[in-house]
Structure formats: C-alpha cells, structure tokens
Write an enzyme that holds these catalytic residues in place. Structure first.
Site, PDB file in Angstrom:
ATOM      1  N   TYR A 136      -3.385 -11.055 -10.906  1.00 56.92           N
ATOM      2  CA  TYR A 136      -2.353 -11.600  -9.808  1.00 56.92           C
ATOM      3  C   TYR A 136      -2.070 -13.276 -10.425  1.00 56.92           C
ATOM      4  O   TYR A 136      -3.122 -13.695 -10.824  1.00 56.92           O
ATOM      5  CB  TYR A 136      -3.213 -11.761  -8.458  1.00 56.92           C
ATOM      6  N   TYR A 151      -7.188  -3.236 -10.666  1.00 59.70           N
ATOM      7  CA  TYR A 151      -7.675  -4.672 -10.906  1.00 59.70           C
ATOM      8  C   TYR A 151      -9.114  -4.516 -10.721  1.00 59.70           C
ATOM      9  O   TYR A 151      -9.527  -3.905  -9.517  1.00 59.70           O
ATOM     10  CB  TYR A 151      -6.732  -5.332  -9.439  1.00 59.70           C
ATOM     11  N   ARG A 155      -9.979  -1.716  -8.324  1.00 57.23           N
ATOM     12  CA  ARG A 155      -9.117  -1.281  -7.369  1.00 57.23           C
ATOM     13  C   ARG A 155      -7.978  -0.638  -7.857  1.00 57.23           C
ATOM     14  O   ARG A 155      -7.267  -0.662  -9.090  1.00 57.23           O
ATOM     15  CB  ARG A 155      -8.251  -2.391  -6.516  1.00 57.23           C
ATOM     16  N   HIS A 176      -2.015  -1.051  -6.568  1.00 61.29           N
ATOM     17  CA  HIS A 176      -1.304  -1.122  -5.107  1.00 61.29           C
ATOM     18  C   HIS A 176      -0.440  -2.031  -5.118  1.00 61.29           C
ATOM     19  O   HIS A 176      -0.359  -3.187  -5.746  1.00 61.29           O
ATOM     20  CB  HIS A 176      -2.733  -1.226  -4.113  1.00 61.29           C
ATOM     21  N   HIS A 235       0.725  -4.492  -1.882  1.00 62.57           N
ATOM     22  CA  HIS A 235       0.266  -4.962  -0.531  1.00 62.57           C
ATOM     23  C   HIS A 235       1.595  -5.346   0.137  1.00 62.57           C
ATOM     24  O   HIS A 235       2.827  -5.547  -0.266  1.00 62.57           O
ATOM     25  CB  HIS A 235      -0.368  -6.631  -0.425  1.00 62.57           C
TER      26      HIS A 235
END
Lengths: 198, 157
Positions: free
Chosen positions: A69, A108, A118, A121, A123
């Site tokens: 990120y 991630y 994770r 995905h 959000h």
C-alpha cells in the site's frame, strides 16, 4: 435500537462534479502505467428490493500488484509503484451501474498470525441513499487460494454472504488485449427498512 | 405479497490504510452563509483508551444537509469545523469495525436537551457520552470511545 428519524433516513448527496473524469481509473493517474494485471471491475449497486441505487459515491482503495500500500505505515518487503497510488472513486449511474479500472492487487502479508496473508482485495466504501445504508467492505477474486485461510473473510458466518464478496472473472467484461473483467454487484440495505419489522 | 429480498453485501474491515481511499472533505456545506460555526475536537479511542490513529469520522447534519469527513491523527485526535445544529450524526469507520458505528453529538449547553426524543432513549448515566463539552463560545470537546466503561452510546441503525 433507534427508530429512524430524519438523520438516519437522509444522507449526503455528492454531485457529479465531486468526481474527476479519471478518478475511476487507477491506471491513469500518473505519467506512466502501473505494473500488474489491468482489470476492469463492473457491477450494479441495488438495494434489497432490487431497486438500483443511483448517483451514489463509491470510493475504493487497494495495494499495488506487489501487495504494497502507498501508506507510511506499510513497510512490507515489496516495492512501491511510482505510477500507482491505489485510490479511486466513482458514482453509480441512473441504473446503479459503476466501473473501476485498476490493476489486480497482490496478496498482502499482515502478521496477524504466522505466515498470514490477506487475499488480494479491493476496499469498497459506499454511502447509498442515507446513513443507514452506508457500507464498507472488500472485494475478493474468485479462485484465490488464500480465501479459505483468511480470518477476515471467514469472519462472515454465512457461506452465501461470503460468496457475495468474491468477484467472478467475467469474459463479457474483458477487453481484448487490454484488461480482464471482473463483476462485483453490491446490495445495500433498503432505505425504509427498520430492523425490528423483519 | 411475498418479496424475494436480495442478500445484503456484508461488511468487512476498512483496514489500517483507509486514508488512502477515504479522503477528508465535505459536501453540501455553504461556506458563505453567516452561520454560527463551531469547532469540535477530541479523540477516537479504543477500549484501552488508546488513540485510533487510522480512523475516519463522518459527520452528517440533516438540518443543514451538510456532510464532513475527517481522519484521525496522532493519539486518535481529530477536529472538525461545523455550522451549529441541534445535533450531529456521526459514523465511525476504522480498522476492526465490522458494522455501522453510529452515534450523535449534542451540545451540552443547548436548551431543551431533556426533550430530545433520541436522548430520552438513552439511560440517564450514559447520556453524557453524547454531549460535547463546551470549552468556549465556539469550541467543544467530544471523545468517541468505542469500548469500555465510558463507552460512547452507539445506536443500531
């Protein structure tokens, strides 16, 4: 339990001028194109009664193709992409349809438990017609082997509900030589729904 | 008449990086009207009274049709400038929050608080968690506490 008053049955209305022409396209916000698999995410936003949710703001954010990120708190051992910030926004049209163009995020690592990852995905945040319809969720990708292992995804007890978050690959949304298509439909609460009437 | 309702899309956590996608900003705010404006500041706190530094607070004032979102900073601190209204509806978005965390802010120096229909629903001892404490004519303090002894009242909505 709060009976719905004006506050709950109303909500912010964002004009179309709140959205820039390229806000929905996370691949065209910098000089160059970001690395990774380009994808087109399309879907319809409806309420529980099947009515389209029109002109509602959708905000999305995600990691880059390497699973990093663009945020100071993310120091994952994966490179940043100078051509990708990972944030976009759009509005649904008169039929509740929306379109986001981006690159497929990488899984991630999140140190929740040993070897914790994770699933890939995106959000999603939506307002809907009022406060009571506000939704914050995540879109996942069909076939991701990390899904059965993810405590966040599996925190949803009902299997059918979980599946609503898994976007299927959709050849009809895929553009030749350009991008893969994924379909992600979203169902928000009905505006007049009062929980104790169920 | 039986209706076939479609299954709701479930909630998932916003995660720690929501500030990438949920930008601070406002909508419906008319800066030019000569309206009484106030600043509310405070902290978003968890059950251990630790600040939640990667959260968002969304303020909705239906009387004014004004919306404002702010992001929490160091120690969970926030401040927001709003036009004065009877109350402010607040939604909390943050890591680990899996549903609508909805509350209201009332101003502790407002008249007729004891006649507000929603405040009446709240047990006496907890009503104070919904009152922003006046600091001076245009500044108030309001903490949002997600859990614990002084937990803010949250409403099912």
């Amino acid at each position: 339990m709060l009976p719905h008053t004006l506050a709950e049955l109303s909500g912010p209305v964002f004009g179309r001028d709140a959205i820039g022409p390229l806000d929905h396209d996370l691949t065209r916000q910098f000089q160059g194109a970001p690395l990774g698999q380009r994808i087109i995410i399309k879907g319809r936003v409806r309420d529980e009664d099947g009515r389209p949710v029109r002109n509602t703001l959708i905000e999305v954010w995600q990691a880059n193709a390497a699973g990093r990120y663009r945020h100071p708190a993310d120091q994952t051992n994966a490179p940043l992409d100078p051509n990708f910030a990972g944030a976009g926004r759009t509005m649904t049209d008169e039929e509740g349809r929306y379109c986001i163009v981006t690159i497929k995020p990488g899984p991630y690592p999140w140190r929740n438990h040993h070897n914790a990852w994770r699933p890939a995905h995106v959000h999603f945040s939506l307002f809907g017609e009022c406060l009571a319809t506000r939704l914050v969720t995540q879109m996942y990708f069909e076939g991701d082997p990390l899904l059965p292992l993810d405590p966040i995804f599996n925190s949803i007890p009902d299997a059918a509900a979980r599946q609503r978050l898994v976007a299927p690959f959709d050849l009809s949304l895929t553009e030749p030589e350009f991008a893969h298509g994924y379909r992600f439909d979203i169902v928000l609460r009905g505006r007049e729904e009062t929980p104790w009437q169920k | 008449m039986a209706e076939v309702k479609q299954g709701l899309t479930p909630f998932q956590t916003a995660g720690p990086f929501l500030s990438i996608g949920l930008r601070a900003g406002q909508a419906g705010v008319d800066e030019n009207t000569a309206v009484d404006r106030v600043v509310i500041s405070g902290c978003l706190l968890d059950g251990a009274r630790e600040g939640i530094e990667d959260g968002a607070l969304e303020f909705w004032q239906p009387e004014l049709r004004a919306f404002c979102r702010v992001l929490t900073g160091l120690d969970g601190g926030y401040h927001v400038e709003l036009a004065r209204s009877t109350y402010v509806a607040v939604l909390v978005v943050g890591r680990g929050i899996l549903t609508r965390y909805y509350t209201r802010i009332y101003f502790d120096d407002a008249p007729d608080l004891d006649r507000d229909a929603v405040l009446q629903l709240v047990a006496d001892g907890r009503r104070k968690t919904l009152l922003a404490r006046k600091i001076d004519d245009c500044r108030y303090h309001f903490d949002v506490i997600l859990q614990g002894a002084d937990e803010t009242v949250f409403f099912d909505v």
